[in-house]
Scaffold this motif. Structure first.
Motif, mmCIF file in Angstrom:
data_model
loop_
_atom_site.group_PDB
_atom_site.id
_atom_site.type_symbol
_atom_site.label_atom_id
_atom_site.label_comp_id
_atom_site.label_asym_id
_atom_site.label_seq_id
_atom_site.Cartn_x
_atom_site.Cartn_y
_atom_site.Cartn_z
ATOM 1 N N LYS A 1 43.282 44.309 35.476
ATOM 2 C CA LYS A 1 44.314 44.258 34.445
ATOM 3 C C LYS A 1 45.448 45.200 34.829
ATOM 4 N N LEU A 2 46.683 44.735 34.720
ATOM 5 C CA LEU A 2 47.831 45.569 35.043
ATOM 6 C C LEU A 2 48.005 46.669 34.008
ATOM 7 N N ASP A 3 48.558 47.820 34.447
ATOM 8 C CA ASP A 3 48.785 48.916 33.517
ATOM 9 C C ASP A 3 50.070 48.706 32.733
ATOM 10 N N ALA A 4 50.463 49.742 31.954
ATOM 11 C CA ALA A 4 51.633 49.618 31.081
ATOM 12 C C ALA A 4 52.919 49.396 31.862
ATOM 13 N N ASN A 5 52.917 49.764 33.156
ATOM 14 C CA ASN A 5 54.097 49.560 33.996
ATOM 15 C C ASN A 5 54.046 48.257 34.778
ATOM 16 N N GLY A 6 53.027 47.438 34.476
ATOM 17 C CA GLY A 6 52.902 46.172 35.189
ATOM 18 C C GLY A 6 52.408 46.328 36.605
ATOM 19 N N GLN A 7 51.674 47.436 36.885
ATOM 20 C CA GLN A 7 51.198 47.716 38.223
ATOM 21 C C GLN A 7 49.673 47.691 38.272
ATOM 22 N N LEU A 8 49.147 47.402 39.446
ATOM 23 C CA LEU A 8 47.714 47.353 39.674
ATOM 24 C C LEU A 8 47.220 48.726 40.117
ATOM 25 N N ASP A 9 46.191 49.236 39.458
ATOM 26 C CA ASP A 9 45.657 50.547 39.810
ATOM 27 C C ASP A 9 45.121 50.546 41.237
ATOM 28 N N LEU A 10 45.309 51.685 41.931
ATOM 29 C CA LEU A 10 44.925 51.754 43.335
ATOM 30 C C LEU A 10 43.413 51.708 43.566
ATOM 31 N N THR A 11 42.609 51.867 42.503
ATOM 32 C CA THR A 11 41.161 51.756 42.696
ATOM 33 C C THR A 11 40.758 50.341 43.102
ATOM 34 N N PHE A 12 41.609 49.356 42.830
ATOM 35 C CA PHE A 12 41.303 47.977 43.239
ATOM 36 C C PHE A 12 41.595 47.755 44.720
ATOM 37 N N THR A 13 42.350 48.630 45.295
ATOM 38 C CA THR A 13 42.692 48.514 46.718
ATOM 39 C C THR A 13 42.367 49.829 47.419
#
Length: 332
Positions: free
Chosen positions: A29-41
């Protein structure tokens, strides 16, 4: 539960951060800034920003570390480092010595991070700095030690990311001997796939040859020694080229007094042992390269790779070294 064919999706199936294999089948799920958390990558993040295995560090002039030497308020790297956080306090300096810095969380610069070229002093050219895992810096050309003689040539660079050395200045007169300024060092650009002037594989700190071959700026030339009959003067030496700074940090903050610099060294001034025949000034060293890879970048200070200042006369002044490059890759 995990989402399967024919089942209803639950709010718990959508996660903002990943904790590993236990999250199999769930949806990022994207965060409030529309970004993907780095734990997924995480694998990519570790390759970029390191694993933090060297811990956190505050360079305050008192703390000491196994990966750096210290003299007063100046720290010098002795290896590549993979930190979680790095803080360089005001009035403190970290000399990279040709080693790379990775910070998995953040780095803050209220002091100085340096890989600058050495200045020409008297007739001694700016001394080359030794290599770490990155290639060392180039030397400046020597000044002419006697009148009616030629200044030394600046060191050349190949696979260069930096600027050319500055030319040495001419003498006021030459009636005896073979007077000439040295030749400024040249900077031959790297021939490799590039992204905004930086080798593409540098983005992931990977060199296909297994060796870091990319150099900074070239050395400045020594000035021309003067002669006028029996009247002779020596010339200023060239400055050394700036080196390469490689910094990969998830967050980079440069404070108002902070400096990150890979600038060239200054050329030395010409001499006036005989008032009617002063020698020329040395050329400045070429600026090196600053490469920063980050997720968030704030710069209120100075991040530079300027050419070294020209040595003054009293003959003709040398030339300023060619500008290097600063590349900041702010990855979204």
């Amino acid at each position: 539960m995990t989402i399967t064919s024919g089942s209803d999706a639950l709010a718990s199936d959508f996660i903002s951060t990943s904790s590993g294999s236990g999250d199999s089948g769930k949806v990022p799920k994207l965060d409030a800034n529309g970004q993907l958390d780095l734990t997924f990558t995480k694998e990519i993040a570790v390759r970029l920003y390191g694993d933090g295995s060297d811990g956190s560090a505050v360079l305050d002039g008192t703390n000491t570390f196994s990966w750096a030497s210290k003299s007063g308020n100046i720290y010098t790297l002795t290896q590549d480092v993979q930190l979680t956080t790095l803080d360089i306090d005001a009035g403190k300096t970290l000399e990279t010595a040709g080693y790379k810095i990775k910070c998995s969380v953040s780095s803050n610069y209220d002091g100085s991070l340096l890989r600058v070229g050495n200045a020409g002093v008297g007739t001694t050219g700016g001394v080359a700095k030794s290599a770490g895992t990155l290639i060392g810096t180039t030397a400046g050309g020597a000044g002419a030690t006697t009148g009616g003689s030629t200044g030394g040539n600046g060191g050349n660079t190949t696979h260069s990311l930096g600027g050319a050395g500055g030319a040495g200045g001419s003498a006021s007169s030459c009636t005896l001997g073979s007077c000439a300024a040295g030749t400024a060092g040249t900077a031959t650009a790297a021939i490799t796939p590039m992204i905004y002037g930086v080798p593409a594989h540098t983005m992931f700190d990977f060199d296909p040859a297994g060796v870091q071959v990319y150099e900074g700026g070239a050395g400045g030339a020594g000035g021309e020694g003067a002669s006028n009959g029996g009247q002779r003067s020596s010339s200023g030496a060239g400055g050394g080229g700036g080196g390469v700074i490689f910094l990969a940090s998830l967050v980079v903050t440069v404070g108002a007094a902070g400096i990150i610099s890979a600038s060239g060294g200054a050329g030395g001034n010409g001499n006036n042992e005989r008032a009617d025949s002063p020698g020329g000034g040395g050329g400045g060293g070429g600026g090196g390269a600053v490469v920063i890879i980050t997720h968030s970048y704030t710069n209120s200070g100075s991040v530079i790779a300027d050419g070294g200042a020209a040595g003054a006369g009293p003959g003709t002044a040398g030339s300023v070294g060619g500008a290097g490059v600063v590349h900041v890759f702010e990855l979204i």
